[in-house]
Design a protein around this motif. Sequence first.
Motif, PDB file in Angstrom:
ATOM      1  N   LYS A  99       0.829  -1.204   0.000  1.00  0.00           N
ATOM      2  CA  LYS A  99       0.000   0.000   0.000  1.00  0.00           C
ATOM      3  C   LYS A  99       0.866   1.257   0.000  1.00  0.00           C
ATOM      4  CE  LYS A  99      -3.694   2.259   2.593  1.00  0.00           C
ATOM      5  NZ  LYS A  99      -4.566   2.193   3.803  1.00  0.00           N
ATOM      6  N   PRO A 100       0.628   2.189  -0.934  1.00  0.00           N
ATOM      7  CA  PRO A 100       1.453   3.408  -1.007  1.00  0.00           C
ATOM      8  C   PRO A 100       1.193   4.355   0.151  1.00  0.00           C
ATOM      9  CG  PRO A 100      -0.356   3.540  -2.571  1.00  0.00           C
ATOM     10  CD  PRO A 100      -0.375   2.141  -2.008  1.00  0.00           C
ATOM     11  N   GLU A 101       2.226   5.126   0.489  1.00  0.00           N
ATOM     12  CA  GLU A 101       2.123   6.129   1.558  1.00  0.00           C
ATOM     13  C   GLU A 101       2.670   7.453   1.036  1.00  0.00           C
ATOM     14  OE1 GLU A 101       4.384   4.731   4.889  1.00  0.00           O
ATOM     15  OE2 GLU A 101       3.819   2.643   4.521  1.00  0.00           O
ATOM     16  N   VAL A 102       1.925   8.544   1.236  1.00  0.00           N
ATOM     17  CA  VAL A 102       2.407   9.862   0.840  1.00  0.00           C
ATOM     18  C   VAL A 102       3.312  10.401   1.941  1.00  0.00           C
ATOM     19  CG1 VAL A 102       1.771  12.223   0.236  1.00  0.00           C
ATOM     20  CG2 VAL A 102       0.335  10.311  -0.519  1.00  0.00           C
ATOM     21  N   GLN A 103       4.538  10.799   1.580  1.00  0.00           N
ATOM     22  CA  GLN A 103       5.514  11.294   2.540  1.00  0.00           C
ATOM     23  C   GLN A 103       5.382  12.811   2.706  1.00  0.00           C
ATOM     24  OE1 GLN A 103       7.988   8.605   3.782  1.00  0.00           O
ATOM     25  NE2 GLN A 103       6.003   7.851   3.106  1.00  0.00           N
ATOM     26  N   THR A 104       5.991  13.325   3.778  1.00  0.00           N
ATOM     27  CA  THR A 104       5.940  14.775   4.026  1.00  0.00           C
ATOM     28  C   THR A 104       6.623  15.543   2.896  1.00  0.00           C
ATOM     29  OG1 THR A 104       7.952  14.574   5.360  1.00  0.00           O
ATOM     30  CG2 THR A 104       5.854  14.558   6.524  1.00  0.00           C
ATOM     31  N   SER A 105       7.573  14.900   2.209  1.00  0.00           N
ATOM     32  CA  SER A 105       8.269  15.545   1.099  1.00  0.00           C
ATOM     33  C   SER A 105       7.461  15.476  -0.193  1.00  0.00           C
ATOM     34  CB  SER A 105       9.624  14.865   0.875  1.00  0.00           C
ATOM     35  OG  SER A 105       9.439  13.476   0.625  1.00  0.00           O
TER      36      SER A 105
END
Length: 208
Positions: A99-105
């Motif tokens: 499952k993909p995760e959106v990073q703070t960057s």
Amino acid sequence: MTPQHGSSVRVMNLPWQITVTDEQSLHVFDLDIGRSTLDDGVKVLKSEYHLAWFESQDGTLSLEAYFFRVSMSGLRAKVILELDSTGLEKEYLLQHSGKPEVQTSRTIKYPLDDLAQTLKDRVIRSLTYVPLTNLEPALLKSRFGEPEERIVVNDNSEYWLYPKKGLLITVSKKSKKVLQYIPVGEFERLKQSIVATVSHAQQEKTAE
């Protein structure tokens, strides 16, 4: 066997024990950055790890192995190995991703543990070392000397650049120091990514 009185044993694999082999290789923590593979890293670091790939906003792909319980020469740390992603197609990676995760960057992280064995021969491009003990700036300067260049992020953090050593140190008042090792021939690539990140962050702050 009991050591003889007055004898000394040299402690190995300390963060400041760096050997620049050539433009494309750097020896640190018993690994040759630029030549050693993920499989070599697993054997040396002796820690559980997670493999993941990242997609940046401009579509650039990167591959990393994150080791979260590393202990070398009495120092505990987290270690991230950036791996060569040449030839890896996005479609192939997506087929094996979690499952993909959106990073703070604003990059997107995709877990890739199912391909750990398949990608074990990928060459290590850089190594990031995050000691759990906070290394004081004075200690870092005593071991590495004054940085050749500084890039200020804000009032709380800055980057120290040692291009001849293949070393970048992130110094922050609010978090642990981060040491990143890369072959000297690749150092400009690392510097430019830092410059771009800082510039983007400053632009976002100005726009607020």
